[in-house]
Design an enzyme around this catalytic site. Structure first.
Site, short mmCIF file in Angstrom:
data_model
loop_
_atom_site.label_atom_id
_atom_site.label_comp_id
_atom_site.label_asym_id
_atom_site.label_seq_id
_atom_site.Cartn_x
_atom_site.Cartn_y
_atom_site.Cartn_z
N GLN A 49 9.33 41.95 37.04
CA GLN A 49 10.39 41.27 37.79
C GLN A 49 11.60 42.20 38.01
OE1 GLN A 49 9.94 38.44 39.35
NE2 GLN A 49 7.87 38.45 38.50
N SER A 50 11.33 43.49 38.05
CA SER A 50 12.39 44.49 38.23
C SER A 50 13.04 44.39 39.60
CB SER A 50 11.78 45.88 38.04
OG SER A 50 12.66 46.87 38.50
N ASN A 51 14.36 44.30 39.62
CA ASN A 51 15.09 44.33 40.88
C ASN A 51 15.00 45.71 41.53
OD1 ASN A 51 15.92 41.65 40.68
ND2 ASN A 51 17.76 42.21 39.55
#
Length: 118
Positions: free
Chosen positions: A71-73
């Protein structure tokens, strides 16, 4: 040739002044809203990537490899910006790769961008 306005629009984002909390805290509190930055879903990750991708393009590159959590931006922003530029991108995810049926959130956007996910 790099088109500054098309690929890397260094548009200013708003700065809001908060007088009430400033008065309470006895400081002048201003907030720069990079969350409203238009590329790649906003945020400082997209702004940072403008500089990285611009430099890479000037050096003749047209693909990137980067890493982060599912879920890395950062990974999301990199995938979307590479898709915008027509670049290939390889995203190394720091967890097991879920099946396509369970992609959610940022990882779903990475997948939809066409990035190679490993």
């Amino acid at each position: 040739m790099i088109n500054e306005n098309h690929h890397y629009p260094f548009v200013p984002t708003s700065i809001s002044y908060y007088p009430r909390i400033s008065e309470i805290m006895k400081v002048k509190l201003c907030v720069k809203h990079d969350d409203l930055f238009q590329k790649a879903g906003g945020g400082n990750k997209a702004r940072k990537l403008q500089y990285i991708l611009k430099k890479a393009e000037k050096e003749g590159h047209d693909a990137i490899v980067t890493a982060g959590g599912g879920q890395s931006n950062h990974v999301r922003a990199a995938a979307i910006m590479c898709a915008h530029l027509g670049w290939k991108s390889l995203m190394i995810i720091h967890s097991e790769k879920p099946s396509n049926s369970v992609y959610t959130g940022n990882l779903k956007l990475v997948n939809l961008s066409g990035s190679d996910i490993r």
